[in-house]
Design a protein around this motif. Structure first.
Motif, mmCIF file in Angstrom:
data_model
loop_
_atom_site.group_PDB
_atom_site.id
_atom_site.type_symbol
_atom_site.label_atom_id
_atom_site.label_comp_id
_atom_site.label_asym_id
_atom_site.label_seq_id
_atom_site.Cartn_x
_atom_site.Cartn_y
_atom_site.Cartn_z
ATOM 1 N N SER A 1 -4.412 -0.538 -2.271
ATOM 2 C CA SER A 1 -5.210 0.684 -2.367
ATOM 3 C C SER A 1 -5.950 0.802 -3.692
ATOM 4 O O SER A 1 -6.683 1.781 -3.913
ATOM 5 C CB SER A 1 -4.325 1.921 -2.160
ATOM 6 O OG SER A 1 -3.797 1.954 -0.851
ATOM 7 N N THR B 1 -6.025 5.586 1.137
ATOM 8 C CA THR B 1 -4.925 4.625 1.233
ATOM 9 C C THR B 1 -5.298 3.495 2.181
ATOM 10 O O THR B 1 -5.737 3.736 3.310
ATOM 11 C CB THR B 1 -3.641 5.298 1.749
ATOM 12 O OG1 THR B 1 -3.287 6.366 0.871
ATOM 13 C CG2 THR B 1 -2.495 4.291 1.813
ATOM 14 N N SER B 2 -5.120 2.263 1.726
ATOM 15 C CA SER B 2 -5.414 1.098 2.556
ATOM 16 C C SER B 2 -4.378 0.959 3.656
ATOM 17 O O SER B 2 -3.213 1.321 3.486
ATOM 18 C CB SER B 2 -5.420 -0.169 1.687
ATOM 19 O OG SER B 2 -5.507 -1.328 2.488
ATOM 20 N N SER C 1 -9.048 1.827 5.923
ATOM 21 C CA SER C 1 -8.308 2.769 5.078
ATOM 22 C C SER C 1 -8.544 4.192 5.569
ATOM 23 O O SER C 1 -9.463 4.453 6.352
ATOM 24 C CB SER C 1 -8.745 2.639 3.614
ATOM 25 O OG SER C 1 -10.123 2.986 3.469
#
Length: 288
Positions: A247, A261-262, A257
């Motif tokens: 992230s 947040t990934s 994402s």
């Protein structure tokens, strides 16, 4: 039309077609130096072309659509793989593939270091020729998705040890003299979760994650952009950061994402050793 008119028409149309053909020929020759980057043809490129011919590489590979179509097209290979990968591969292809475990039969040509450097220089020149998009569909070799296994044994190098580790045949380092790039390729196919399940190494092929075919170039461009807010200052650091802190930089695209947040797992930093991450970095850095 009568015979005289037909004769005049035939002569005139032939003359016009000839003038157009000659004009296009002259214009093509005028553009050749720019299209082929002839100014970049140095002694190393010339020697590399001789290496290409001396080892009969075209008997298996193709460039500009010409060749045997038995092995991958190499027209743009240096734009897909970096010099470290190509050097390691040409020194000993069995570190990456062999006929028994991978059904790949690239022979070890026992090239000298100089020959390897020269043929890579030649292929780099080839990759930069403006070939108008030909071939339209280069032959690419990409491994399939392979179930993850215990990574604690991936360092073992002999065939018997590799079998004991439980690694699938397509992911086993096969030489007793494995280098980080070869081991990194094996890890890419066996890490838990499996990197290859979400990321393709083929240009333009996006799966659950973006294609990593040009990750080294992308990393370099990202570091120079004003959008990057992470801690990395080099390509190696950026790739490592992407593995352990996904992230830190969010790849453009809503499918990768959400909410800052990934979607990529954050467990690799704990599940892989520093040495294993270094191997993954070495492998991924070879893709330009």
């Amino acid at each position: 039309m009568n015979k005289r008119q037909t004769r005049i028409f035939a002569i005139a149309s032939t003359a016009i077609a000839s003038v157009i053909f000659l004009g296009l020929t002259v214009d093509s020759h005028r553009q050749f130096p720019t299209l082929t980057n002839s100014d970049n043809i140095d002694d190393s490129v010339v020697r590399g072309q001789n290496v290409w011919h001396n080892y009969n590489c075209i008997n298996c590979h193709t460039i500009f659509g010409e060749g045997a179509y038995y092995a991958p097209d190499l027209t743009k290979i240096t734009q897909h793989r970096g010099t470290p990968y190509l050097t390691a591969f040409l020194k000993d292809p069995a570190q990456f593939y062999n006929e028994q475990t991978h059904r790949r039969i690239m022979p070890n040509l026992n090239m000298t270091d100089g020959e390897i450097a020269d043929v890579i220089a030649f292929m780099d020149w080839v990759s930069k020729v403006d070939n108008q998009g030909w071939p339209p569909r280069p032959i690419l070799v990409a491994g399939g998705s392979i179930p993850g296994t215990d990574l604690s044994l991936t360092q073992q190098s002999s065939e018997g040890q590799a079998e004991a580790s439980g690694l699938p045949p397509g992911a086993r380092p096969v030489s007793s003299d494995n280098n980080p790039i070869a081991l990194g390729e094996a890890l890419f196919k066996t890490a838990v979760p499996t990197c290859a399940a979400c990321h393709s190494m083929a240009p333009g092929v996006n799966l659950a994650g973006p294609s990593l075919a040009n990750i080294a170039t992308m990393a370099e461009d990202t570091l120079k952009s004003g959008d990057y807010k992470g801690k990395a200052t080099t390509v190696e650091e950026f790739i490592r950061e992407s593995i352990v802190e996904p992230s830190a930089y969010l790849h453009p695209g809503a499918m990768y994402s959400a909410g800052g947040t990934s979607f990529m797992p954050t467990t690799y930093g704990q599940d892989l050793s520093d040495e294993q991450i270094d191997q993954l970095v070495a492998y991924l850095k070879s893709f330009k």
